[in-house]
Design a protein around this motif. Structure first.
Motif, short mmCIF file in Angstrom:
data_model
loop_
_atom_site.label_atom_id
_atom_site.label_comp_id
_atom_site.label_asym_id
_atom_site.label_seq_id
_atom_site.Cartn_x
_atom_site.Cartn_y
_atom_site.Cartn_z
N UNK A 185 22.24 52.83 39.64
CA UNK A 185 23.30 51.93 40.80
C UNK A 185 22.75 50.26 40.84
N UNK A 186 21.35 49.97 40.56
CA UNK A 186 20.75 48.77 40.91
C UNK A 186 21.55 48.52 39.37
N UNK A 187 21.64 49.41 38.38
CA UNK A 187 21.29 48.52 37.14
C UNK A 187 23.53 48.17 36.88
N UNK A 188 23.68 49.02 37.22
CA UNK A 188 25.19 49.06 37.34
C UNK A 188 25.85 48.08 37.84
N UNK A 189 25.41 47.96 39.05
CA UNK A 189 25.09 46.22 40.24
C UNK A 189 25.19 45.16 39.26
N UNK A 190 24.24 45.01 38.23
CA UNK A 190 23.78 44.11 37.89
C UNK A 190 24.25 43.31 36.88
N UNK A 191 24.70 45.15 36.04
CA UNK A 191 26.21 44.61 34.70
C UNK A 191 27.51 43.75 35.53
N UNK A 192 27.51 44.55 37.04
CA UNK A 192 28.86 43.76 36.99
C UNK A 192 28.57 42.87 37.51
N UNK A 193 27.94 42.03 37.79
CA UNK A 193 27.84 40.44 38.98
C UNK A 193 28.15 40.02 37.36
N UNK A 194 27.47 40.14 36.27
CA UNK A 194 27.33 39.33 34.86
C UNK A 194 28.92 38.98 34.88
N UNK A 195 29.55 40.14 35.18
CA UNK A 195 31.15 40.00 34.83
C UNK A 195 32.20 39.10 36.22
N UNK A 196 31.54 39.00 37.57
CA UNK A 196 32.12 38.32 38.81
C UNK A 196 31.26 36.72 38.53
N UNK A 197 30.58 36.59 37.90
CA UNK A 197 30.12 35.48 37.61
C UNK A 197 30.82 34.55 37.08
N UNK A 198 31.14 35.18 35.86
CA UNK A 198 31.79 34.10 34.54
C UNK A 198 33.45 34.37 35.06
N UNK A 199 33.90 35.45 35.68
CA UNK A 199 34.80 35.13 35.96
C UNK A 199 35.50 34.07 37.11
N UNK A 200 34.34 33.87 37.83
CA UNK A 200 34.47 32.94 38.94
C UNK A 200 34.60 31.90 38.32
N UNK A 201 34.13 31.51 37.52
CA UNK A 201 33.67 30.34 36.46
C UNK A 201 34.64 29.27 36.41
N UNK A 202 34.31 27.91 36.14
CA UNK A 202 35.33 27.15 36.09
C UNK A 202 36.27 26.98 35.20
N UNK A 203 35.64 28.07 34.03
CA UNK A 203 35.70 28.11 32.52
C UNK A 203 37.56 29.38 32.40
N UNK A 204 36.93 30.02 32.98
CA UNK A 204 37.99 31.31 33.34
C UNK A 204 39.57 30.38 34.10
N UNK A 205 40.38 29.49 33.29
CA UNK A 205 41.36 29.18 34.05
C UNK A 205 42.40 29.54 34.67
N UNK A 206 43.11 30.98 33.93
CA UNK A 206 43.91 31.35 34.30
C UNK A 206 43.90 32.37 35.48
N UNK A 207 43.11 32.52 36.20
CA UNK A 207 42.52 33.81 37.44
C UNK A 207 44.07 34.23 37.69
N UNK A 208 44.01 35.85 37.61
CA UNK A 208 44.81 37.45 37.78
C UNK A 208 45.39 36.73 39.07
#
Length: 342
Positions: A185-208
């Motif tokens: 479960x902690x591994x899944x949380x780790x994997x999900x947090x990677x995606x959340x951090x990348x998506x929250x970065x300014x590099x993702x210019x067009x947010x949904x």
């Protein structure tokens, strides 16, 4: 009439051989029927050249011929548990791509420093004692696995800008993380947090943007933008939305209606030659599903931001048919999502 079963069996075989001989007089035999006949009559592949069919030797094999010949060889050679044909060495690896752009430092650097998203996501879940062990663990694993990885896919420079050295570094990081995070479960949380951090970065210019009338179709632009960002960084070579029959349309109005009405919606996204491909294959071969992932988790975070829950599985696809079942050289990762409204 016949009390002896062996006599009946032999008579049946004789009748079968006589029937085959009669058919041969009526039509020219192709490789497919020849192979079937040799199996039924007990002939060996070596006999094919001297029973009158040498002219068919160069015919192109289809899937059925390959499969039948492979299993027939197993039968003739004793059918051992491990099979009778060793796995092939596989095609040579192409020259490594050079990863580039502002996304690369977020994914990994040579030391897996705290400026990288995976390191930040991991340190949030570790104690100070565990954190102090991380760098040493990564370097130990990378040194130990380097020779094997380099044999399969040699890198030009020991920098994460080199596709194959990035691959090795990702393997070392995820293996070290698995040791430090034994809880699934902690591994899944780790994997999900990677995606959340990348998506929250300014590099993702067009947010949904959340939409009540078009909850899925309204996310396609953001989804495509994320995939193009990974493609521009050369982390992936290419991508495809949907399956072979719907290459240009991932969602439509019917999918929007299904999701709004509480049904789940499935979709497929393919990424080709990701920079972590060998690391993922190696970890899967070690009987683990905890493998490097940047694309799948970032797309899941995008849907999560608009109230859509996304669970997914990643599969490997080898698009080329190979006659030896032990040969598996995939270049594609197929991500299968199941989407539901939160």
């Amino acid at each position: 009439m016949f009390k002896n079963e062996n006599v009946l069996l032999h008579l049946s075989i004789c009748l079968l051989v006589a029937f085959i001989a009669r058919v041969e007089c009526l039509e020219r035999c192709c490789r497919r029927s020849l192979l079937k006949k040799s199996l039924l009559a007990g002939s060996t592949p070596a006999a094919l050249s001297w029973i009158g069919y040498a002219s068919q030797a160069n015919a192109v094999q289809g899937a059925a011929e390959y499969d039948l010949e492979y299993y027939f060889r197993d039968l003739v050679n004793g059918n051992p548990k491990e099979g009778t044909r060793a796995a092939s060495t596989g095609p040579p690896a192409p020259s490594p791509r050079t990863l580039q752009g502002p996304l690369l430092p977020l994914l990994l650097d040579e030391k897996c420093s705290e400026s990288c998203v995976p390191t930040k996501a991991l340190l949030d879940l570790l104690s100070s004692k565990q954190s102090s062990m991380l760098e040493e663990k990564i370097e130990s694993i990378r040194s130990g696995a380097g020779r094997s990885f380099r044999t399969k896919a040699p890198w030009s420079d020991e920098t994460v800008a080199d596709q194959y050295y990035f691959d090795l570094t990702a393997y070392a990081f995820w293996k070290a993380t698995a040791d430090l995070l034994p809880d699934y479960k902690v591994r899944d949380q780790f994997a999900r947090n990677i995606g959340r951090r990348i998506y929250a970065s300014p590099l993702i210019a067009q947010k949904a943007k959340e939409s009540t009338t078009a909850p899925l179709t309204s996310t396609i632009d953001s989804l495509t933008g994320i995939l193009k960002l990974f493609e521009a960084s050369r982390y992936i070579k290419a991508f495809k939305l949907g399956d072979d029959k719907t290459t240009s349309v991932l969602f439509d109005e019917l999918d929007d209606d299904d999701l709004s009405n509480g049904s789940q919606v499935n979709c497929l996204i393919s990424i080709y030659e990701p920079a972590t491909l060998q690391a993922s294959l190696q970890i899967t071969g070690e009987q683990s599903r905890f493998m490097p992932d940047f694309v799948g988790t970032t797309l899941a975070a995008m849907w999560e931001s608009v109230g859509i829950s996304a669970s997914y599985e990643i599969y490997f696809v080898d698009s080329e048919y190979r006659p030896n079942p032990k040969d598996f050289f995939p270049k594609e990762q197929l991500i299968q999502y199941t989407l539901t409204k939160k």
